[in-house]
Scaffold this motif. Structure first.
Motif, short mmCIF file in Angstrom:
data_model
loop_
_atom_site.label_atom_id
_atom_site.label_comp_id
_atom_site.label_asym_id
_atom_site.label_seq_id
_atom_site.Cartn_x
_atom_site.Cartn_y
_atom_site.Cartn_z
N ALA A 78 45.67 186.45 58.93
CA ALA A 78 45.73 185.49 60.03
C ALA A 78 47.16 185.21 60.48
O ALA A 78 47.45 185.12 61.68
CB ALA A 78 45.04 184.19 59.63
N GLN A 133 41.89 182.63 63.94
CA GLN A 133 43.23 183.11 64.24
C GLN A 133 43.24 184.63 64.37
O GLN A 133 43.87 185.20 65.27
CB GLN A 133 44.19 182.68 63.13
CG GLN A 133 45.64 183.05 63.36
CD GLN A 133 46.34 182.14 64.36
OE1 GLN A 133 45.80 181.09 64.71
NE2 GLN A 133 47.51 182.53 64.82
N ASP A 181 41.41 180.89 59.60
CA ASP A 181 41.93 182.25 59.46
C ASP A 181 41.15 183.23 60.33
O ASP A 181 41.72 184.09 61.01
CB ASP A 181 41.87 182.71 58.00
CG ASP A 181 42.86 181.96 57.12
OD1 ASP A 181 43.77 181.32 57.68
OD2 ASP A 181 42.72 182.03 55.89
#
Length: 433
Positions: free
Chosen positions: A273, A197, A194
């Motif tokens: 994310a 990202q 996450d």
């Protein structure tokens, strides 16, 4: 509901013991051990659906839903402990009470049957959620092999039937530990992905909504959060196991504060994310590389071997009712009626009932459209009734006259909100948000 609600909830199936003997034999857990048991009994695979709940509700609404569910669950756990202490102070000769006993004390046989029925339904919901989780992840990993979500669930049936014939929970304990390790590794890996990202350059905070336009977003997130805090049935067992009885409320408060923070962080980071692309199980958003696939396979294997633990209370309830029925006793027992004298035909009947239960759970799972919606539905219905409605009702019944006006108002408020939440959450999940 997940594997946490073990057979300690099923008082009718447990032989009664004097309270002094029970207390002496059970209050052995240290503070650290009790903390570990609290975490294990509460945190499960439901956390992997929280980012989807944040997507449905919005990041601020989702955080509020998780926080409210955490505070309310913690408070109602304390109400349950207070009710148990009230009964013990009045009936010193009785053993430490469990959820089923509290239901009987407050509402008679109706209360016991209601409590057991809700526990039974919550266990069934948790078991079905396990199968849905496994089926969705396997169909994602092996999407090019032509097998559908339903096919993977049906392929699990022979394995789960064989595992259900293992009667000893201690024999399955290593698999439960394996599943817990997989959960921790999965959460760490997902958080890492996450962050990567979000820092990858395509992230825009303005695209992430604090509140969605859907009025059902907050109840949906609340239902998912209640599902994640579903270890409510273990409250009395956890409190009874702690060596330092007076320290349980403070320890529970610290555990809930930490767990709630982790839940909010996990849901928030997952939604940040992936935004509107967040799937109902966050692992389905992971990149198709070897490490992500290994995490998904590990989670599936862990749940395959802990499914029997989740289904164990279901089998105990069904078998307890069977063994107490006259027709079963006539057909399946020898003349003296002792359990150890059950005929081969009777033992086959028990084995057959376990196989039928597994097949029924798999059949239900094959019709579930998605993990997120189903988890929210279970959380909004049986988990809400177990976690909020029953504790507030029992507290009012047992402590009513000794409570001040504000305590009574709070209990009535929790009771009313629990019923409204269950009704609206069910409607909201069924029609879609």
């Amino acid at each position: 509901m997940e594997r946490k609600d073990v057979e300690t909830n099923l008082i009718p199936l447990v032989k009664r013991q004097p309270s002094s003997t029970a207390a002496a034999g059970t209050r052995t857990a240290t503070t650290l051990q009790t903390l570990g048991n609290i975490i294990v009994s509460i945190v499960g695979t439901g956390i992997l659906g929280l980012p989807f709940a944040f997507r449905i509700a919005g990041w601020l609404a989702g955080a509020l839903g998780v926080a409210i569910a955490g505070v309310a669950t913690f408070y109602c756990m304390l109400l349950l402990v207070e009710c148990k202490e009230k009964i013990e102070s009045e009936e010193e000769s009785q053993e430490t009470k469990s959820y089923g006993d509290l239901g009987y004390k407050c509402l008679g046989l109706t209360g016991r049957y209601l409590t057991e029925a809700l526990i039974f339904l919550s266990q069934c919901g948790g078991a079905v959620a396990y199968l849905v989780f496994i089926g969705q992840n396997l169909s994602s990993i092996y999407s090019g092999h032509g097998f559908s979500f339903v096919t993977y669930i049906l392929l699990l049936v022979p394995i789960q039937i064989a595992l259900s014939w293992i009667k000893s929970l201690s024999s399955l304990a290593p698999f439960s530990i394996f599943a817990d390790i997989c959960n921790v590794l999965a959460m760490c890996f997902v958080l890492k992905d996450d962050i990567e990202q979000a820092l990858g350059g395509e992230f825009s905070f303005s695209d992430r909504k604090a509140f969605t336009s859907s009025i059902g977003g907050l109840p949906f997130a609340g239902g998912m959060a209640v599902f994640c805090f579903e270890g409510f049935g273990m409250t009395l067992s956890l409190e009874n196991s702690m060596r330092e009885k007076g320290g349980f409320p403070k320890l529970l408060a610290k555990a809930f504060a930490g767990i709630t923070f982790v839940y909010v962080l996990f849901g928030f980071s997952g939604y940040m994310a992936y935004g509107d692309q967040t799937k109902d199980i966050i692992t389905l958003n992971l990149p198709k590389n070897w490490s992500a696939i290994a995490v998904q396979i590990g989670l599936c294997l862990g749940l395959i071997f802990t499914f029997p633990v989740m289904a164990h209370p279901i089998h105990e309830i069904v078998e307890g009712k069977l063994k107490n029925s006259m027709w079963f006793q006539k057909l399946y027992y020898n003349e003296d009626g002792h359990d150890d004298m059950m005929t081969k035909f009777g033992k086959f009947g028990i084995i057959f009932s376990r196989a039928v239960i597994v097949m029924m759970l798999a059949g239900l799972a094959s019709f579930v459209p998605g993990f997120g919606m189903f988890a929210s539905l279970v959380g909004s219905t049986v988990c809400a009734l177990i976690s909020f409605v029953l504790p507030a009702s029992f507290h009012l019944k047992l402590m009513g006259r000794s409570l001040n006006i504000w305590q009574r108002v709070l209990d009535v408020f929790i009771l009313s909100c629990g019923l409204l939440f269950a009704a609206y959450g069910t409607y909201n999940t069924m029609v879609g948000v």
